[in-house]
Enzyme design. Structure first.
Site, PDB file in Angstrom:
ATOM      1  NE  ARG A 103      -3.296   0.687   3.214  1.00 27.69           N
ATOM      2  CZ  ARG A 103      -3.467   1.701   4.392  1.00 27.69           C
ATOM      3  NH1 ARG A 103      -5.093   1.667   3.780  1.00 27.69           N
ATOM      4  NH2 ARG A 103      -3.789   1.017   5.322  1.00 27.69           N
ATOM      5  CG  ASP A 104       3.446   4.598   1.240  1.00 20.95           C
ATOM      6  OD1 ASP A 104       3.217   5.017   0.382  1.00 20.95           O
ATOM      7  OD2 ASP A 104       4.070   5.008   2.477  1.00 20.95           O
ATOM      8  CB  ILE A 105       5.407   0.164  -3.581  1.00 22.07           C
ATOM      9  CG1 ILE A 105       5.033  -1.026  -2.979  1.00 22.07           C
ATOM     10  CG2 ILE A 105       6.452   0.360  -4.521  1.00 22.07           C
ATOM     11  CD1 ILE A 105       5.583  -1.651  -2.604  1.00 22.07           C
TER      12      ILE A 105
END
Length: 291
Positions: A103-105
């Site tokens: 969810r936060d690459i």
């Protein structure tokens, strides 16, 4: 490395239970391209995640920091970082049950060791997705410029959201540009849209980071660009799974036919033979050019 979070409001009890379940699952993850979670602490509204220490900073610092006129990151080093990151994300998506959607690459969450090996870090926003679920609906989180459009508009999250972020990351690594940069001319603010336009105009080398110590071969550059563009396809179902992205990145005999893309660029897809297709529109008609 310590990650801090704060949870407030009436849902604190539920948030604590979700946090504990998800962090305990992530704590069992072991992969050379993932930063190991060593432990966590829950106290009231506060959350602490403790990660292993990786000694060469993060990718964002090396791409956008003041590192001199020539980047220490060669093309080969950058592609190794791309591939290592892809392998870490693939393990989260395809090697675990339930699967983990990061969810936060983004570049600041890619840590590097002294040999430039990449490790995906910061699972503070990660969500678990069981095999019986196509998506999970959640509050939209992530970093502006990396968030998949369908997740931003609906809150429906699955592994294709990570694939989109990974595609943006490839573009960032190739170009040395931030995903969103308001200091640039209006047509260049959004990295994804700018790069699509450059590829459609066959202006491939103009997208390269000017700080690269040497230019890659035309074939290597086009392969990386095509993989990135496939990953950011507006239609999430047309994006490759991460395992397929690894295959495209690793294959040596990548078939690329130099074609004019002056026509409007619409999307990339995969043929049954495993080749990439660029779908273009000319004279009102849409057709697929195999590359």
């Amino acid at each position: 490395f310590v990650f801090l979070a704060h949870v407030a409001g009436r849902r604190r009890g539920q948030a604590e239970r979700e946090f504990t379940v998800e962090v305990e699952a992530i704590g069992r993850v072991r992969h050379k391209n993932l930063v190991r979670l060593l432990g966590y602490c829950v106290e009231g509204a506060h959350r602490i995640l403790v990660y292993e220490y990786v000694d060469n900073g993060n990718l964002e610092q090396w791409l956008h920091g003041d590192n001199g006129p020539v980047s220490p990151l060669s093309w080969d080093a950058r592609m190794d970082i791309v591939l290592g990151t892809a392998k870490g994300i693939t393990y989260l998506h395809e090697g675990l049950e339930p699967k983990v959607v990061h969810r936060d690459i983004k570049s600041s969450n890619i840590l590097l060791d002294k040999r430039w090996n990449s490790k995906v870090s910061d699972f503070g926003l990660a969500k678990l997705l069981g095999s019986d679920s196509n998506y999970v609906t959640t509050r939209v989180m992530g970093t502006f410029g990396y968030v998949a459009p369908e997740y931003a508009s609906t809150g429906m999250l699955n592994e294709r959201s990570d694939v989109y972020s990974f595609g943006v990351l490839i573009m960032e690594i190739i170009s040395g540009r931030c995903p969103v940069d308001y200091a640039r001319p209006p047509t260049e603010v959004n990295l994804v849209e700018w790069l699509k336009k450059m590829v459609s105009n066959r202006d491939y080398e103009a997208v390269l980071d000017p700080k690269l110590p040497e230019k890659p071969s035309s074939k290597a550059l086009k392969k990386a660009l095509l993989v990135a563009l496939r990953c950011v396809d507006p239609d999430s179902q047309k994006r490759p799974k991460m395992g397929h992205a690894i295959h495209m990145l690793e294959v040596d005999d990548f078939p690329y036919r130099d074609v004019s893309l002056a026509a409007s660029f619409t999307s990339l897809s995969s043929s049954q033979s495993g080749h990439l297709c660029i779908r273009v529109r000319r004279n009102g008609q849409s057709r697929c050019i195999r590359v």
